[in-house]
Design a protein around this motif. Structure first.
Motif, PDB file in Angstrom:
ATOM      1  N   LEU A 187      13.391 -17.600   1.243  1.00 42.09           N
ATOM      2  CA  LEU A 187      12.547 -16.416   1.227  1.00 42.09           C
ATOM      3  C   LEU A 187      13.332 -15.214   1.730  1.00 42.09           C
ATOM      4  O   LEU A 187      13.865 -15.221   2.850  1.00 42.09           O
ATOM      5  CB  LEU A 187      11.309 -16.631   2.103  1.00 42.09           C
ATOM      6  CG  LEU A 187      10.399 -17.799   1.685  1.00 42.09           C
ATOM      7  CD1 LEU A 187       9.267 -17.965   2.683  1.00 42.09           C
ATOM      8  CD2 LEU A 187       9.855 -17.591   0.285  1.00 42.09           C
ATOM      9  N   LEU A 188      13.408 -14.202   0.900  1.00 48.70           N
ATOM     10  CA  LEU A 188      14.068 -12.947   1.255  1.00 48.70           C
ATOM     11  C   LEU A 188      13.014 -11.851   1.254  1.00 48.70           C
ATOM     12  O   LEU A 188      12.382 -11.592   0.221  1.00 48.70           O
ATOM     13  CB  LEU A 188      15.182 -12.620   0.257  1.00 48.70           C
ATOM     14  CG  LEU A 188      15.926 -11.299   0.475  1.00 48.70           C
ATOM     15  CD1 LEU A 188      16.648 -11.304   1.820  1.00 48.70           C
ATOM     16  CD2 LEU A 188      16.928 -11.053  -0.662  1.00 48.70           C
ATOM     17  N   ASN A 189      12.816 -11.215   2.384  1.00 55.93           N
ATOM     18  CA  ASN A 189      11.764 -10.210   2.535  1.00 55.93           C
ATOM     19  C   ASN A 189      12.364  -8.882   2.966  1.00 55.93           C
ATOM     20  O   ASN A 189      13.212  -8.839   3.875  1.00 55.93           O
ATOM     21  CB  ASN A 189      10.754 -10.637   3.599  1.00 55.93           C
ATOM     22  CG  ASN A 189      10.193 -12.021   3.334  1.00 55.93           C
ATOM     23  OD1 ASN A 189       9.295 -12.186   2.527  1.00 55.93           O
ATOM     24  ND2 ASN A 189      10.738 -13.033   4.027  1.00 55.93           N
ATOM     25  N   THR A 190      11.912  -7.818   2.352  1.00 56.86           N
ATOM     26  CA  THR A 190      12.291  -6.474   2.767  1.00 56.86           C
ATOM     27  C   THR A 190      11.028  -5.754   3.214  1.00 56.86           C
ATOM     28  O   THR A 190      10.034  -5.698   2.468  1.00 56.86           O
ATOM     29  CB  THR A 190      12.955  -5.691   1.632  1.00 56.86           C
ATOM     30  OG1 THR A 190      14.110  -6.409   1.176  1.00 56.86           O
ATOM     31  CG2 THR A 190      13.378  -4.311   2.112  1.00 56.86           C
ATOM     32  N   TYR A 191      11.070  -5.216   4.410  1.00 56.97           N
ATOM     33  CA  TYR A 191       9.921  -4.500   4.974  1.00 56.97           C
ATOM     34  C   TYR A 191      10.147  -2.996   4.800  1.00 56.97           C
ATOM     35  O   TYR A 191      11.258  -2.492   5.031  1.00 56.97           O
ATOM     36  CB  TYR A 191       9.747  -4.846   6.445  1.00 56.97           C
ATOM     37  CG  TYR A 191       9.179  -6.241   6.667  1.00 56.97           C
ATOM     38  CD1 TYR A 191       7.852  -6.425   7.019  1.00 56.97           C
ATOM     39  CD2 TYR A 191       9.985  -7.376   6.503  1.00 56.97           C
ATOM     40  CE1 TYR A 191       7.338  -7.700   7.209  1.00 56.97           C
ATOM     41  CE2 TYR A 191       9.476  -8.653   6.696  1.00 56.97           C
ATOM     42  CZ  TYR A 191       8.147  -8.801   7.052  1.00 56.97           C
ATOM     43  OH  TYR A 191       7.636 -10.067   7.233  1.00 56.97           O
ATOM     44  N   VAL A 244      -0.135  -9.565  -3.838  1.00 53.27           N
ATOM     45  CA  VAL A 244      -0.184  -9.561  -5.308  1.00 53.27           C
ATOM     46  C   VAL A 244       1.235  -9.661  -5.858  1.00 53.27           C
ATOM     47  O   VAL A 244       2.204  -9.325  -5.171  1.00 53.27           O
ATOM     48  CB  VAL A 244      -0.840  -8.266  -5.850  1.00 53.27           C
ATOM     49  CG1 VAL A 244      -2.312  -8.213  -5.496  1.00 53.27           C
ATOM     50  CG2 VAL A 244      -0.100  -7.033  -5.346  1.00 53.27           C
ATOM     51  N   PRO A 245       1.386 -10.119  -7.109  1.00 55.60           N
ATOM     52  CA  PRO A 245       2.705 -10.078  -7.764  1.00 55.60           C
ATOM     53  C   PRO A 245       3.222  -8.645  -7.818  1.00 55.60           C
ATOM     54  O   PRO A 245       2.441  -7.689  -7.907  1.00 55.60           O
ATOM     55  CB  PRO A 245       2.423 -10.639  -9.155  1.00 55.60           C
ATOM     56  CG  PRO A 245       1.197 -11.469  -8.986  1.00 55.60           C
ATOM     57  CD  PRO A 245       0.371 -10.769  -7.961  1.00 55.60           C
ATOM     58  N   LYS A 263      10.916 -11.952  -2.128  1.00 54.51           N
ATOM     59  CA  LYS A 263      11.473 -12.691  -3.251  1.00 54.51           C
ATOM     60  C   LYS A 263      11.312 -14.178  -2.962  1.00 54.51           C
ATOM     61  O   LYS A 263      11.882 -14.709  -2.002  1.00 54.51           O
ATOM     62  CB  LYS A 263      12.949 -12.352  -3.455  1.00 54.51           C
ATOM     63  CG  LYS A 263      13.532 -13.006  -4.705  1.00 54.51           C
ATOM     64  CD  LYS A 263      15.000 -12.667  -4.886  1.00 54.51           C
ATOM     65  CE  LYS A 263      15.547 -13.327  -6.159  1.00 54.51           C
ATOM     66  NZ  LYS A 263      17.001 -13.112  -6.326  1.00 54.51           N
ATOM     67  N   LYS A 264      10.557 -14.838  -3.820  1.00 60.49           N
ATOM     68  CA  LYS A 264      10.231 -16.242  -3.643  1.00 60.49           C
ATOM     69  C   LYS A 264      10.653 -16.971  -4.909  1.00 60.49           C
ATOM     70  O   LYS A 264       9.927 -17.017  -5.896  1.00 60.49           O
ATOM     71  CB  LYS A 264       8.735 -16.385  -3.396  1.00 60.49           C
ATOM     72  CG  LYS A 264       8.241 -17.759  -3.067  1.00 60.49           C
ATOM     73  CD  LYS A 264       6.728 -17.699  -2.803  1.00 60.49           C
ATOM     74  CE  LYS A 264       6.163 -19.053  -2.472  1.00 60.49           C
ATOM     75  NZ  LYS A 264       4.698 -18.996  -2.259  1.00 60.49           N
ATOM     76  N   LEU A 318       6.623 -10.777  -4.644  1.00 60.16           N
ATOM     77  CA  LEU A 318       5.271 -10.558  -4.143  1.00 60.16           C
ATOM     78  C   LEU A 318       5.246  -9.344  -3.221  1.00 60.16           C
ATOM     79  O   LEU A 318       6.184  -9.125  -2.438  1.00 60.16           O
ATOM     80  CB  LEU A 318       4.774 -11.779  -3.354  1.00 60.16           C
ATOM     81  CG  LEU A 318       4.630 -13.095  -4.121  1.00 60.16           C
ATOM     82  CD1 LEU A 318       4.339 -14.234  -3.150  1.00 60.16           C
ATOM     83  CD2 LEU A 318       3.512 -12.975  -5.152  1.00 60.16           C
ATOM     84  N   GLN A 319       4.195  -8.554  -3.337  1.00 60.10           N
ATOM     85  CA  GLN A 319       3.967  -7.435  -2.412  1.00 60.10           C
ATOM     86  C   GLN A 319       2.859  -7.850  -1.453  1.00 60.10           C
ATOM     87  O   GLN A 319       1.788  -8.280  -1.876  1.00 60.10           O
ATOM     88  CB  GLN A 319       3.543  -6.189  -3.180  1.00 60.10           C
ATOM     89  CG  GLN A 319       3.121  -5.021  -2.266  1.00 60.10           C
ATOM     90  CD  GLN A 319       2.440  -3.913  -3.052  1.00 60.10           C
ATOM     91  OE1 GLN A 319       3.098  -3.220  -3.823  1.00 60.10           O
ATOM     92  NE2 GLN A 319       1.138  -3.756  -2.863  1.00 60.10           N
TER      93      GLN A 319
END
Length: 492
Positions: A35-39, A85-86, A58-59, A64-65
């Motif tokens: 899982l890569l997340n950007t805040y 949501v996507p 990114k999954k 996903l937002q």
């Protein structure tokens, strides 16, 4: 909108294998994801100020937002609103957010949004049946990155898929039988923001608690107790990092407030709850009190005496002994926090608070009036004969004033603001004066303990004189408090 109910547990990396070998996981297939997340936030961090988290995740091949409200966690348990949501990278659409105020805030910030930090971790997840519930247990390992800095992630999240909150705590108990898991209140987003701003650990002070007249007394107690628990946990990292004086002070205040809340609400709480948790915090509270006493002695009481008597051998001895005692007291606190019983107490207490039910049906305002009136009568009896009190009785009076102040602060949202503000200010000044007197009494005891063979040192004389001066100011302040009490009429 979905509601996310999640318990976050800190895990030491060296215990990961022990967790993976837990009997509960035997025969249950797990899913592994990267899982890569950007805040995102505005340059002035508008969303953070409103306790909102916005991320793109990114999954696998999917994006996903997610928008989350960031209600505070207590005992590691967080109950948050979530909209997911996507999404398409670099594009934001908030039309699905069904909270109009929040959607308007996000839309207004849209054009200023920019990446703030990332979380990059590998998740291994199991779906576990526990009691009447289905719970996802996720083991996350990776890092949080902001600018040129990064910090590690090693934690377990228990998310309620369906069923009862109580079963999350039951699953945690079963896990804790084989591995130490520590409740944590800081989300990945919170840690990311602190890394982005390069913020050191700061002492956390009590926040206003959102009780309201529509709550039952037990519901109000739950809000207050969990707020006190968060107050303590937010200072925990500072205690473990060395226990600077303000971290110790705030942690001590948090436990005092918590224990006062249990006593205040005792008439509507189960007897076994009061019996169990009224005393459970005593050992830790005692260690914090010992450290706080030596901190005050070293930082506040001794310096003016040392300036007045710079060549006194006794003062130098006291300074050295106080420094030694301060270090020993900090080690005692750290040792208690590292015991496996401590995270278990956190889980058990949080579970017990959530499990409380209200069967009495007493309106909160009536309950609050009755309890505040009882506290006021108790302390007034001593205040009206202050001149007759000895040191021990003055100490009891001070503690009763403190309990009254905590009760009023807990109930502030129910109180007539203008009158009560003046009353609380008068009460705070009085309590501060009584606290200074108590500091001198405590200082005498600490001096006796540190240099028992010298009963006539300059420190003894200074402290005794200081106490005598402070005591003479109290009657006037007590009269001001009694007058303010006559003028205010309680809860409307």
């Amino acid at each position: 909108m979905a509601t996310e109910i999640e318990l976050k547990l800190r895990l030491e990396a060296r215990h990961v294998r022990k967790l993976l070998a837990h009997p509960l996981l035997k025969g249950i297939a797990s899913q592994k994801q990267h899982l890569l997340n950007t805040y995102y936030d505005t340059p002035d961090l508008t969303l953070r100020q409103r306790r909102i988290a916005l991320r793109l995740r990114k999954k696998g091949w999917e994006w996903l937002q997610t928008v989350k409200s960031a209600e505070p966690a207590s005992g590691g348990l967080a109950i948050r609103s979530e909209w997911e949501v996507p999404a398409t990278p670099g594009q934001f659409d908030f039309s699905h957010v069904d909270n109009a105020e929040l959607r308007n805030l996000l839309d207004a910030a849209h054009d200023q949004l920019e990446p703030i930090f990332t979380t990059d971790f590998r998740r291994q997840a199991w779906q576990i049946a526990c009691g009447d519930s289905l719970i996802e247990m996720a083991l996350d390992r990776g890092k949080i990155s902001a600018k040129e800095s990064s910090t590690g992630i090693c934690e377990v999240e228990l998310e309620l898929i369906s069923g009862r909150v109580e079963d999350i705590f039951e699953l945690t108990r079963q896990l804790q039988q084989h591995v130490t898991l520590h409740p944590d209140v800081a989300s990945k987003a919170e840690r990311g923001y602190r890394l982005f701003r390069n913020e050191p650990e700061q002492p956390f002070r009590a926040k206003p608690l959102p009780i309201h007249a529509e709550q039952s007394p037990v519901e109000a107690f739950r809000t207050i107790a969990l707020g006190c628990l968060e107050h303590f946990q937010r200072n925990e990292a500072g205690l473990l990092a060395g226990g600077e004086p303000e971290f110790i002070h705030q942690a001590r205040v948090a436990l005092r407030r918590l224990r006062s809340a249990i006593k205040l609400f005792a008439p509507v709480l189960p007897e076994n709850f009061v019996a169990a948790y009224g005393q459970s915090w005593q050992t830790l509270a005692g260690a914090l009190g010992e450290a706080r006493n030596w901190d005050v002695f070293l930082e506040e009481t001794l310096p003016p005496i040392a300036r007045a008597f710079p060549h006194s051998h006794d003062i130098h001895r006291l300074q050295n002994e106080a420094k030694r005692r301060v270090k020993a007291a900090r080690r005692a606190i750290t040792s208690l926090l590292r015991l496996k019983e401590y995270p278990r107490l956190m889980i058990e207490f949080t579970a017990a608070v959530h499990a409380l039910s209200d069967t009495m049906g007493t309106p909160l305002k009536r309950f609050a009036n009755e309890r505040i009136a009882a506290h006021t009568r108790s302390v007034r009896k001593l205040a009206e004969r202050y001149d007759e009190l000895d040191d021990e009785q003055r100490h009891i009076m001070r503690l009763r004033f403190k309990k009254l102040r905590y009760a009023l602060e807990f109930m502030t949202p129910l109180l007539p603001s203008r009158q009560m503000k003046r009353y609380l200010e008068t009460l705070s000044r009085l309590q501060e004066a009584l606290g200074l007197i108590n500091d001198q009494v405590t200082a005498r005891l600490l001096i006796d303990e540190a240099i028992a063979e010298r009963q006539d040192s300059v420190a003894h004389g200074w402290v005794a004189g200081r106490q005598e001066i402070l005591v003479t100011h109290v009657p006037e302040m007590l009269e001001a408090w009694l007058k303010a009490g006559r003028e205010q009429s309680g809860i409307e």
